[in-house]
Design an enzyme around this catalytic site. Structure first.
Site, PDB file in Angstrom:
ATOM      1  N   ASP A 252       0.474  -1.556  -0.262  1.00 16.72           N
ATOM      2  CA  ASP A 252       0.401  -0.063  -0.062  1.00 16.72           C
ATOM      3  C   ASP A 252       0.983   1.789   0.217  1.00 16.72           C
ATOM      4  O   ASP A 252       0.903   2.026  -0.444  1.00 16.72           O
ATOM      5  CB  ASP A 252      -0.779   0.041   1.224  1.00 16.72           C
ATOM      6  CG  ASP A 252      -2.453  -0.642   1.061  1.00 16.72           C
ATOM      7  OD1 ASP A 252      -2.549  -1.643  -0.089  1.00 16.72           O
ATOM      8  OD2 ASP A 252      -2.462  -1.120   1.717  1.00 16.72           O
TER       9      ASP A 252
ATOM     10  N   GLU B 117      -2.900  -2.652  -9.154  1.00 16.03           N
ATOM     11  CA  GLU B 117      -1.347  -1.593  -9.181  1.00 16.03           C
ATOM     12  C   GLU B 117      -2.054  -0.845 -10.724  1.00 16.03           C
ATOM     13  O   GLU B 117      -0.548  -0.129 -10.843  1.00 16.03           O
ATOM     14  CB  GLU B 117      -0.186  -2.855  -9.027  1.00 16.03           C
ATOM     15  CG  GLU B 117      -0.279  -3.767  -9.902  1.00 16.03           C
ATOM     16  CD  GLU B 117      -0.907  -5.172  -9.451  1.00 16.03           C
ATOM     17  OE1 GLU B 117      -0.903  -6.081 -10.318  1.00 16.03           O
ATOM     18  OE2 GLU B 117      -2.524  -5.236  -8.772  1.00 16.03           O
TER      19      GLU B 117
END
Length: 339
Positions: free
Chosen positions: A232, A257
């Site tokens: 993250d 992503e």
């Protein structure tokens, strides 16, 4: 002993059951009702896993993203009436606030009717008292009437002030809900819905638009080795780098992503050069774990960038940029391909 024909039939039935189960999981994953239209679309995806449709679906849903109704329609499928909304949580929140707003509007209406009734009653009392005062010349009636008037005015002011305060709080909640429905909670970037709306707006206005699709290289290795919390933080760092390197252009988190950049009012060459600078900044940085100072190593991203043609739909432009992205991945990663 089973004959060869029976064995073949058993194999066919086994494969049919597998396809049926996978279609069911597909519909559940994307919150689609078991409608024949949805089933037909899912069958096309599942039955031809190497086909263009299945690959397009895989690209759009990478990272656990659910297909939207618009995705299905752009890919040639049909959406049944009553299908689950694109973003159910955000939609439910907004619908709840809309219902609350309607309640307040109705409350305002009722209150204004009540105040109007009280005003009419007060007018009648005032007329009656005026006649009485003319007849009796009594100062006490003036005092009494003035007190009644002040009480009613103060009561109306108090109710109006409370209703105004509630309406202002509700307005702020509605603005927050609209913002949250178009914001990625991890990176604070615009989300997929906001990106798609912005693309459509600029295309309708006839603006020059270039679209880039960026994907963090080997991101699964980061999550597997260091955990999702570190992953993250990497996504936040990439989001910040892209935003800093592409001022004036829309950077969005499209899912997982994957990031998108919407370049407006610029040429493909300039957009490519801007994205190359962002790629260099990210590739040159060396990350370390906050807890142990252990080196995380280099983090890079690959990208595909293309120019939208006048009147072109997002699905076509995105698909072209996405293919360029995978060409960049196949040719060594940490690079940008354009067309």
């Amino acid at each position: 002993m089973a004959t060869a024909r029976e064995a073949r039939l058993a194999t066919v039935e086994y494969r049919a059951d597998q396809v049926f189960d996978r279609i069911g999981r597909f519909l559940a994953q994307h919150r689609l009702s078991p409608d024949p239209l949805h089933y037909a679309f899912a069958y096309r995806v599942i039955s031809q896993p190497a086909g263009v449709l299945a690959q397009s679906v895989a690209a759009l849903t990478e990272g656990g993203i659910r297909l939207t109704a618009r995705d299905i329609e752009k890919l040639g499928g049909q959406v049944a009436t009553g299908a689950t909304p694109d973003i159910p949580d955000a939609t439910d929140a907004v619908e709840g606030l809309v219902a609350q707003t309607q309640m307040h509007v109705e409350g305002f209406t009722d209150m204004m009717h009540a105040i109007r009734t009280e005003t009419q009653d007060f007018g009648r009392d005032l007329a009656a008292s005026a006649n009485a005062m003319r007849a009796s010349d009594s100062a006490g009636d003036i005092v009494r009437l003035t007190g009644v008037m002040l009480d009613r005015v103060q009561s109306a002011e108090t109710r109006l002030a409370a209703a105004t305060h509630e309406a202002e709080e509700l307005r702020l909640k509605l603005e927050e809900a609209r913002s949250n429905a178009r914001c990625d909670p991890l990176t604070d970037l615009p989300n997929r819905r906001a990106f798609e709306e912005s693309f459509a707006k600029h295309m309708q206005a006839g603006d020059a638009v270039c679209l880039a699709v960026c994907d963090v290289d080997r991101f699964k290795r980061v999550n597997d080795r260091f955990g999702h919390s570190v992953g993250d933080r990497v996504l936040k760092a990439i989001a910040e780098a892209l935003t800093t390197a592409c001022p004036g252009h829309m950077v969005a988190r499209y899912g997982g992503e994957e990031f998108t950049v919407l370049f407006v009012g610029t040429t493909l060459d300039d957009a490519y050069a801007t994205l190359e600078r962002a790629r260099d900044v990210v590739a040159d940085k060396r990350y370390r774990l906050r807890e142990s100072d252990e080196p995380l190593g280099a983090v890079t991203f690959s990208a595909g960038i293309t120019e939208a043609k006048p009147g072109e739909f997002l699905g076509s432009v995105f698909g072209r940029a996405d293919k360029l992205l995978y060409t960049a991945k196949d040719n060594g990663r940490n690079q940008i391909r354009r067309l």
